[in-house]
Structure formats: structure tokens, C-alpha cells
Design a protein around this motif. Structure first.
Motif, PDB file in Angstrom:
ATOM      1  N   CYS A  23      12.195 -19.681 -15.167  1.00 21.21           N
ATOM      2  CA  CYS A  23      12.528 -20.543 -16.312  1.00 21.21           C
ATOM      3  C   CYS A  23      14.045 -20.697 -16.443  1.00 21.21           C
ATOM      4  N   GLY A  24      14.480 -21.812 -17.013  1.00 20.94           N
ATOM      5  CA  GLY A  24      15.906 -22.062 -17.206  1.00 20.94           C
ATOM      6  C   GLY A  24      16.501 -21.072 -18.197  1.00 20.94           C
ATOM      7  N   GLY A  25      17.767 -20.747 -18.001  1.00 19.91           N
ATOM      8  CA  GLY A  25      18.483 -19.889 -18.942  1.00 19.91           C
ATOM      9  C   GLY A  25      18.732 -18.479 -18.436  1.00 19.91           C
TER      10      GLY A  25
ATOM     11  N   ASP B 244      30.713 -20.127 -14.777  1.00 21.75           N
ATOM     12  CA  ASP B 244      29.305 -20.382 -14.488  1.00 21.75           C
ATOM     13  C   ASP B 244      29.013 -21.871 -14.715  1.00 21.75           C
ATOM     14  N   ALA B 245      27.872 -22.316 -14.256  1.00 19.33           N
ATOM     15  CA  ALA B 245      27.306 -23.642 -14.581  1.00 19.33           C
ATOM     16  C   ALA B 245      28.352 -24.763 -14.427  1.00 19.33           C
ATOM     17  N   ASP B 246      28.586 -25.540 -15.501  1.00 22.09           N
ATOM     18  CA  ASP B 246      29.495 -26.681 -15.369  1.00 22.09           C
ATOM     19  C   ASP B 246      30.959 -26.253 -15.223  1.00 22.09           C
TER      20      ASP B 246
ATOM     21  N   LEU C 269      28.227 -26.589 -20.849  1.00 20.33           N
ATOM     22  CA  LEU C 269      29.477 -27.323 -21.103  1.00 20.33           C
ATOM     23  C   LEU C 269      29.305 -28.829 -20.893  1.00 20.33           C
ATOM     24  N   GLY C 270      28.448 -29.195 -19.939  1.00 21.88           N
ATOM     25  CA  GLY C 270      28.336 -30.612 -19.581  1.00 21.88           C
ATOM     26  C   GLY C 270      29.478 -31.005 -18.641  1.00 21.88           C
ATOM     27  N   ARG C 271      29.482 -32.288 -18.254  1.00 23.01           N
ATOM     28  CA  ARG C 271      30.453 -32.701 -17.231  1.00 23.01           C
ATOM     29  C   ARG C 271      31.303 -33.884 -17.688  1.00 23.01           C
TER      30      ARG C 271
ATOM     31  N   PRO D 242      27.604 -18.775  -9.049  1.00 17.58           N
ATOM     32  CA  PRO D 242      26.868 -19.984  -8.679  1.00 17.58           C
ATOM     33  C   PRO D 242      25.388 -19.742  -8.377  1.00 17.58           C
ATOM     34  N   ASN D 243      24.547 -20.707  -8.789  1.00 13.98           N
ATOM     35  CA  ASN D 243      23.174 -20.747  -8.280  1.00 13.98           C
ATOM     36  C   ASN D 243      23.216 -21.462  -6.922  1.00 13.98           C
ATOM     37  N   HIS D 244      22.041 -21.726  -6.374  1.00 12.09           N
ATOM     38  CA  HIS D 244      21.974 -22.298  -5.027  1.00 12.09           C
ATOM     39  C   HIS D 244      22.787 -23.603  -4.916  1.00 12.09           C
ATOM     40  N   MET D 245      22.553 -24.519  -5.854  1.00 10.92           N
ATOM     41  CA  MET D 245      23.231 -25.823  -5.804  1.00 10.92           C
ATOM     42  C   MET D 245      24.733 -25.674  -6.008  1.00 10.92           C
ATOM     43  N   GLU D 246      25.078 -24.857  -6.993  1.00 12.00           N
ATOM     44  CA  GLU D 246      26.501 -24.675  -7.327  1.00 12.00           C
ATOM     45  C   GLU D 246      27.248 -24.037  -6.160  1.00 12.00           C
TER      46      GLU D 246
ATOM     47  N   GLY E 224      26.532 -24.372  -2.988  1.00 11.44           N
ATOM     48  CA  GLY E 224      26.698 -25.403  -1.963  1.00 11.44           C
ATOM     49  C   GLY E 224      27.887 -26.308  -2.285  1.00 11.44           C
ATOM     50  N   ARG E 225      27.955 -26.748  -3.527  1.00  6.95           N
ATOM     51  CA  ARG E 225      29.061 -27.632  -3.938  1.00  6.95           C
ATOM     52  C   ARG E 225      30.409 -26.942  -3.788  1.00  6.95           C
ATOM     53  N   LEU E 226      30.461 -25.682  -4.224  1.00  8.16           N
ATOM     54  CA  LEU E 226      31.737 -24.953  -4.157  1.00  8.16           C
ATOM     55  C   LEU E 226      32.178 -24.738  -2.717  1.00  8.16           C
TER      56      LEU E 226
ATOM     57  N   GLY F  21      20.280 -17.600 -15.792  1.00  8.66           N
ATOM     58  CA  GLY F  21      21.674 -17.508 -15.331  1.00  8.66           C
ATOM     59  C   GLY F  21      22.627 -17.339 -16.510  1.00  8.66           C
ATOM     60  N   ASP F  22      22.262 -17.896 -17.655  1.00  6.18           N
ATOM     61  CA  ASP F  22      23.103 -17.755 -18.843  1.00  6.18           C
ATOM     62  C   ASP F  22      23.071 -16.313 -19.350  1.00  6.18           C
ATOM     63  N   LEU F  23      21.883 -15.701 -19.273  1.00  6.58           N
ATOM     64  CA  LEU F  23      21.771 -14.278 -19.634  1.00  6.58           C
ATOM     65  C   LEU F  23      22.681 -13.449 -18.711  1.00  6.58           C
TER      66      LEU F  23
ATOM     67  N   GLU G 192      24.000 -32.300 -25.200  1.00  9.34           N
ATOM     68  CA  GLU G 192      22.746 -32.060 -24.468  1.00  9.34           C
ATOM     69  C   GLU G 192      22.335 -30.594 -24.460  1.00  9.34           C
ATOM     70  N   TYR G 193      23.313 -29.719 -24.318  1.00  5.39           N
ATOM     71  CA  TYR G 193      22.983 -28.315 -24.064  1.00  5.39           C
ATOM     72  C   TYR G 193      23.489 -27.406 -25.182  1.00  5.39           C
ATOM     73  N   THR G 194      22.561 -26.872 -25.943  1.00  5.13           N
ATOM     74  CA  THR G 194      22.948 -25.871 -26.945  1.00  5.13           C
ATOM     75  C   THR G 194      22.325 -24.507 -26.620  1.00  5.13           C
ATOM     76  N   GLY G 195      21.239 -24.526 -25.826  1.00  6.41           N
ATOM     77  CA  GLY G 195      20.556 -23.271 -25.503  1.00  6.41           C
ATOM     78  C   GLY G 195      21.411 -22.372 -24.614  1.00  6.41           C
ATOM     79  N   ALA G 196      22.043 -22.980 -23.604  1.00  7.66           N
ATOM     80  CA  ALA G 196      22.763 -22.167 -22.612  1.00  7.66           C
ATOM     81  C   ALA G 196      23.876 -21.311 -23.237  1.00  7.66           C
TER      82      ALA G 196
ATOM     83  N   VAL H  59      32.959 -19.129 -19.025  1.00 12.31           N
ATOM     84  CA  VAL H  59      33.278 -20.552 -19.093  1.00 12.31           C
ATOM     85  C   VAL H  59      32.201 -21.377 -18.384  1.00 12.31           C
ATOM     86  N   GLY H  60      31.492 -22.213 -19.124  1.00  8.50           N
ATOM     87  CA  GLY H  60      30.616 -23.180 -18.462  1.00  8.50           C
ATOM     88  C   GLY H  60      29.197 -23.349 -18.926  1.00  8.50           C
ATOM     89  N   PRO H  61      28.520 -22.304 -19.484  1.00  6.83           N
ATOM     90  CA  PRO H  61      27.115 -22.525 -19.844  1.00  6.83           C
ATOM     91  C   PRO H  61      26.974 -23.654 -20.872  1.00  6.83           C
TER      92      PRO H  61
HETATM   93  N1  LIG Z   1      18.539 -24.472 -22.590  1.00 11.39           N
HETATM   94  C1  LIG Z   1      19.697 -24.938 -22.118  1.00 11.39           C
HETATM   95  O1  LIG Z   1      20.534 -25.481 -22.841  1.00 11.39           O
HETATM   96  C2  LIG Z   1      20.000 -24.745 -20.673  1.00 11.39           C
HETATM   97  C3  LIG Z   1      21.068 -25.458 -20.153  1.00 11.39           C
HETATM   98  N2  LIG Z   1      21.473 -25.287 -18.890  1.00 11.39           N
HETATM   99  C4  LIG Z   1      22.692 -26.016 -18.528  1.00 11.39           C
HETATM  100  O2  LIG Z   1      22.365 -27.149 -17.780  1.00 11.39           O
HETATM  101  C5  LIG Z   1      23.535 -27.606 -17.121  1.00 11.39           C
HETATM  102  C6  LIG Z   1      23.209 -27.965 -15.677  1.00 11.39           C
HETATM  103  O3  LIG Z   1      22.813 -26.776 -14.982  1.00 11.39           O
HETATM  104  P1  LIG Z   1      21.865 -26.829 -13.675  1.00 11.39           P
HETATM  105  O4  LIG Z   1      21.719 -25.446 -13.171  1.00 11.39           O
HETATM  106  O5  LIG Z   1      20.598 -27.590 -13.975  1.00 11.39           O
HETATM  107  O6  LIG Z   1      22.745 -27.750 -12.712  1.00 11.39           O
HETATM  108  P2  LIG Z   1      22.821 -27.872 -11.127  1.00 11.39           P
HETATM  109  O7  LIG Z   1      23.510 -29.116 -10.871  1.00 11.39           O
HETATM  110  O8  LIG Z   1      23.347 -26.648 -10.531  1.00 11.39           O
HETATM  111  O9  LIG Z   1      21.331 -27.939 -10.655  1.00 11.39           O
HETATM  112  C7  LIG Z   1      20.709 -29.164 -10.579  1.00 11.39           C
HETATM  113  C8  LIG Z   1      19.247 -28.923 -10.255  1.00 11.39           C
HETATM  114  O10 LIG Z   1      19.067 -28.332  -8.973  1.00 11.39           O
HETATM  115  C9  LIG Z   1      17.823 -27.688  -8.931  1.00 11.39           C
HETATM  116  N3  LIG Z   1      17.845 -26.470  -8.082  1.00 11.39           N
HETATM  117  C10 LIG Z   1      18.163 -25.216  -8.465  1.00 11.39           C
HETATM  118  N4  LIG Z   1      18.024 -24.338  -7.460  1.00 11.39           N
HETATM  119  C11 LIG Z   1      17.618 -25.078  -6.412  1.00 11.39           C
HETATM  120  C12 LIG Z   1      17.288 -24.747  -5.079  1.00 11.39           C
HETATM  121  N5  LIG Z   1      17.330 -23.468  -4.649  1.00 11.39           N
HETATM  122  N6  LIG Z   1      16.921 -25.748  -4.254  1.00 11.39           N
HETATM  123  C13 LIG Z   1      16.857 -27.020  -4.694  1.00 11.39           C
HETATM  124  N7  LIG Z   1      17.141 -27.385  -5.966  1.00 11.39           N
HETATM  125  C14 LIG Z   1      17.507 -26.431  -6.796  1.00 11.39           C
HETATM  126  C15 LIG Z   1      17.496 -27.272 -10.357  1.00 11.39           C
HETATM  127  O11 LIG Z   1      16.212 -27.724 -10.665  1.00 11.39           O
HETATM  128  C16 LIG Z   1      18.567 -27.941 -11.197  1.00 11.39           C
HETATM  129  O12 LIG Z   1      18.002 -28.649 -12.270  1.00 11.39           O
HETATM  130  C17 LIG Z   1      24.553 -26.469 -17.258  1.00 11.39           C
HETATM  131  O13 LIG Z   1      25.437 -26.752 -18.319  1.00 11.39           O
HETATM  132  C18 LIG Z   1      23.676 -25.323 -17.636  1.00 11.39           C
HETATM  133  O14 LIG Z   1      24.384 -24.303 -18.320  1.00 11.39           O
HETATM  134  C19 LIG Z   1      20.905 -24.274 -18.019  1.00 11.39           C
HETATM  135  O15 LIG Z   1      21.721 -23.137 -18.182  1.00 11.39           O
HETATM  136  C20 LIG Z   1      19.452 -23.984 -18.376  1.00 11.39           C
HETATM  137  C21 LIG Z   1      19.221 -23.776 -19.845  1.00 11.39           C
END
Ligand SMILES: NC(=O)C1=CN([C@@H]2O[C@H](COP(=O)(O)OP(=O)(O)OC[C@H]3O[C@@H](n4cnc5c(N)ncnc54)[C@H](O)[C@@H]3O)[C@@H](O)[C@H]2O)[C@@H](O)CC1
Ligand SMILES: Nc1ncnc2c1ncn2[C@@H]1O[C@H](COP(=O)(O)OP(=O)(O)OP(=O)(O)O)[C@@H](O)[C@H]1O
Ligand SMILES: [Mg+2]
Length: 347
Positions: free
Chosen positions: A270-272, A181-183, A154-156, A205-209, A211-213, A274-276, A84-88, A150-152
Motif C-alpha cells: 500500500c502507498g505511504g 524522499d519522493a518529490d 511535495l508535488g512537482r 528512492p523507490n524503484h522509479m526514483e 532509475g531517474r536519479l 516509504g513516508d513511514l 493533491e497530497y496531504t497523507g504523505a 524533504v519531499g513526501p
Molecule cells: N497518501 C498520500 O498522500 C501519498 C502520497 N504519495 C506521494 O505521491 C507523490 C508521487 O510519489 P510516487 O511514488 O507515486 O511517484 P513515482 O514517480 O516515483 O512513481 C510513479 C509510479 O511508479 C509506480 N512504480 C513504483 N514502483 C514500481 C516498480 N518497481 N516498477 C514499476 N512501476 C513502479 C508506482 O505505481 C508509482 O505510482 C509523492 O509526493 C509521494 O510522497 C505517496 O507517498 C503515497 C501516499
């Protein structure tokens, strides 16, 4: 400048905690409430702190000289990239190079590899992550790598996460700095012991990550009313692993200090991005650890590296937005890494 650095003088932790515990026993308050109060009392915001922190980041940047060989300024590995993910993983790996690493390796699944290779001839791509011998295949390269992200992308998938568990174990045994990061954070939320007490790790972690952690580690929902206290608490619970909570401000803690980065970015999400950040951080962590304590003035090298990577990511976002507005994408931000780096760090 729009950056504020909140340095929380976190004081010799154990003594403070002991004192607070005693005081709290008297007043019947929960320990974490009092800790939050204590730390907010120690908050200092000043232009001087901000400039001092930038100066320390500048100190860790290795000079470009004629005496160096290829590889000395950083050989970074990215663990990620699946169907699914090659950009990250691409964004993370190319950002590491653009910041100044000499070599950037991506360890991904077999089917993701040709795709990632086709984005850039600059990356070295290993199609090994879904191989039954993945741990061994990655371990072969570890002696040549300075840091792993580790993680950009990666998938789950369970089989991949199982391999990454093994990769984390062998990397820790070799003392390799780890940016998770990420997964990769998804995996840590399932098994926090994988990273517990490993002081050469940074979690982004971003906001969601976050919370989970937090729920996995602290066993209670996050208190979003005081992000600094929440990040400090998570870092402490993980045994002083450095944590970067990304958001409107990036909040960074090593369990002793809390820094805040609010370098001006833009409102484009825009997505990505966090990968930068995680790819840049791979290089900066290597540089900060390599620079030694005399360059970091006793400050945590990982904290400085994280502050540097956050400032840089936000500055890239700011500069790209000036040119592209709403159509800004992470590719536009990556084109700004060089100019943004010069603006912030090359004085
Ligand atoms: N081009 C690509 O290949 C990209 C792939 N990505 C990969 O996608 C996978 C999943 O990453 P996600 O970050 O989507 O997973 P998460 O499970 O962390 O996030 C799930 C969703 O939560 C939403 N969210 C984010 N911040 C929020 C907030 N403050 N309040 C409510 N919702 C919020 C986002 O829309 C996100 O899609 C990872 O492997 C990641 O590296 C991302 O890095 C983006 C770019
Ligand atoms: N509200 C915001 N205002 C300004 N900057 C932000 C905001 N939210 C995030 N950022 C910045 O964007 C960068 C990436 O953070 P973000 O939360 O988007 O990560 P992410 O979800 O992991 O990204 P990715 O799409 O790469 O997985 C960080 O440098 C952060 O400082
Ligand atoms: Mg992310």
C-alpha cells in the motif's frame, strides 16, 4: 531472523580504484564492471554481521530519563504537503513522533495545512511552502530543528520546487541533516548539484526514483542485475551521499560500505510505507549523529540510521499484515511502530 546484512568491506576507496584502474587498463575492462566484481568478492553475509548491526542501532537510541526536557529527543521538520497530497507528509511526521521524536513540524502549502492539522493534533503545521517568503519562513525555524525530511507529498510544481531549492541551500549552510524522499528526489534528479558532496544527506528512492536519479547523475541507464553495485556507484558519484534503494531488499550505501536489509515484511504494497520510512529516518539520523563515534564503533551513523529505519518499516509491515492481511494500510503500520520498535531494538 530473516534479515541479512551484507557488509561489503569497501576498503580504502581511492587506493582500490587506482589499483583497479591500473589493472583494468591492462585487461581492457570498463572500470565499473571491475568495481562490481571487486565488491561482490568482498561480500560477507552472516548472522553475526546482522546482530552486530542491530546492536549498533540499539546503541544510538537515547535513554528515556527524568533529566530531559521536551525537544531533546528530536525536533523534526517535514517539507511537503500540497493540494493533491496531504497523507504523505502526515505519515512521515506522525512516524517521527511514534519512533520517539518530541516535536514534529510540517511545512506545507496554505491549502494543505488545515487538512493535515485535522488528521492529528500532535503535529505543528506551518502553511508557508507556497508563500513568496517560504525560504525565510522555514529558515526561522531551522535553529530549532534537528533534521529535515524533504519531499513526501511535495508535488512537482515549479514554484514550490524553487522554494525547496532555497530551503536546501540554507539547511546545508547550517549543517542540518537532510533526508530526501519522493518529490524531493525529483528535484535532485533535475539538479544533482543541490546535494552533491553533502555528507549529512540520505536519499531514499523507490524503484522509479532510483532509475531517474541514476540516469541524471551517471548519464546511463541503471543496471538492475546488481543492485548493490548500482547503489554504491550512485552514492560515490554523489560524493558519498548515503543512498537507500527501497525494494524487495533495501540496499543502503554511503559509497564505502553496502548494507542490505531484508527484515521480513509482507507482500502488501500500500502507498505511504516509504513516508513511514523517511519520517522514522529523520529521527534515527539525529540520534545516530548525536550518539557520537564511540557508540557507532566507527561505523557511518547515517548508514546505521538507515538500516534501523528500513528494519523498522518492514517489521511494522509484517506485524500489521499479521492482523489485517490484504486490508493493511499505512495507518495500520503506524499503529505498529511502538511494538515493532520494542521487538527490534528494546532488548
Ligand atoms: N497518501 C498520500 O498522500 C501519498 C502520497 N504519495 C506521494 O505521491 C507523490 C508521487 O510519489 P510516487 O511514488 O507515486 O511517484 P513515482 O514517480 O516515483 O512513481 C510513479 C509510479 O511508479 C509506480 N512504480 C513504483 N514502483 C514500481 C516498480 N518497481 N516498477 C514499476 N512501476 C513502479 C508506482 O505505481 C508509482 O505510482 C509523492 O509526493 C509521494 O510522497 C505517496 O507517498 C503515497 C501516499
Ligand atoms: N517487494 C518488496 N518486498 C518487501 N518489502 C518491500 C518491497 N518493496 C518495498 N518494500 C518496503 O516498503 C517500504 C517502502 O518502499 P516503497 O518502494 O513502497 O516506497 P515508496 O514507493 O516511496 O512508498 P510511498 O508510497 O510511501 O511513496 C520500504 O521499507 C521497503 O523495504
Ligand atoms: Mg515514496
Amino acid at each position: 531472523m530473516a534479515t541479512r546484512v551484507g557488509v561489503v568491506a569497501a576498503v580504502a576507496g581511492a587506493a582500490v580504484v587506482a589499483l583497479l584502474s591500473a589493472a583494468l587498463a591492462l585487461y581492457g575492462q570498463p572500470l565499473d564492471t571491475a568495481l562490481k566484481r571487486a565488491f561482490s568478492l568482498h561480500k560477507v553475509h552472516s548472522v553475526k554481521d546482522m546482530e552486530n548491526t542491530f546492536q549498533l542501532v540499539r546503541n544510538i537510541i537515547p535513554p528515556l530519563t527524568t533529566k530531559k526536557h521536551k525537544g531533546q529527543d528530536g525536533r523534526i521538520g517535514i517539507i511537503g504537503g500540497c493540494q493533491e497530497y496531504t497523507g504523505a507528509p502526515y505519515f512521515a511526521a506522525i512516524s517521527a513522533l511514534k519512533v520517539g521524536a518530541d516535536l514534529s513540524h510540517v511545512f506545507c502549502t496554505r491549502e494543505a495545512a488545515p487538512v493535515i492539522k485535522s488528521y492529528s493534533p500532535e503535529l505543528i503545521v506551518h502553511p508557508v511552502l507556497d508563500n513568496p517568503k517560504a525560504v525565510h519562513e522555514v529558515e526561522k525555524w531551522l535553529s530549532r530543528l534537528h533534521a529535515l525530511v524533504v519531499g513526501p507529498g511535495l508535488g512537482r510544481e515549479d514554484a514550490l520546487l524553487e522554494n525547496v531549492k532555497g530551503i536546501l541551500e540554507v539547511s546545508k549552510a547550517r549543517g542540518i541533516p537532510l533526508i530526501i524522499d519522493a518529490d524531493g528526489l525529483w528535484l535532485i534528479a533535475q539538479q544533482p548539484t543541490l546535494i552533491q558532496g553533502y555528507r549529512k544527506a540520505v536519499l531514499t528512492p523507490n524503484h522509479m526514483e532510483f532509475g531517474r536519479l541514476s540516469e541524471a547523475v551517471l548519464k546511463d541507464p541503471v543496471d538492475n542485475s546488481d543492485r548493490r553495485a548500482a547503489v554504491l556507484r550512485l552514492s560515490q558519484a554523489l560524493g558519498n551521499v548515503t543512498v537507500v534503494q527501497k525494494g524487495e531488499q533495501d540496499v543502503i550505501s554511503d559509497g564505502e560500505h553496502v548494507l542490505e536489509c531484508s527484515q521480513q515484511g509482507s507482500n502488501r504494497r500500500c502507498g505511504g510505507q516509504g513516508d513511514l520510512l523517511s519520517g522514522s529516518l529523520g529521527v534515527l539520523v539525529h540520534w545516530a549523529l548525536h550518539a557520537g563515534p564511540e557508540k557507532t564503533n566507527g561505523f557511518s551513523p547515517l548508514l546505521l540510521a538507515a538500516f534501523g529505519a528500513c528494519s523498522l518499516t518492514r517489521q511494522c509491515n509484517h506485524q500489521a499484515f499479521q492482523k489485517h492481511g490484504r486490508s493493511t494500510t499505512t495507518t495500520d503500520m503506524i499503529a505498529e511502530v511502538g511494538p515493532a520498535f520494542n521487538t527490534l531494538f528494546e532488548t
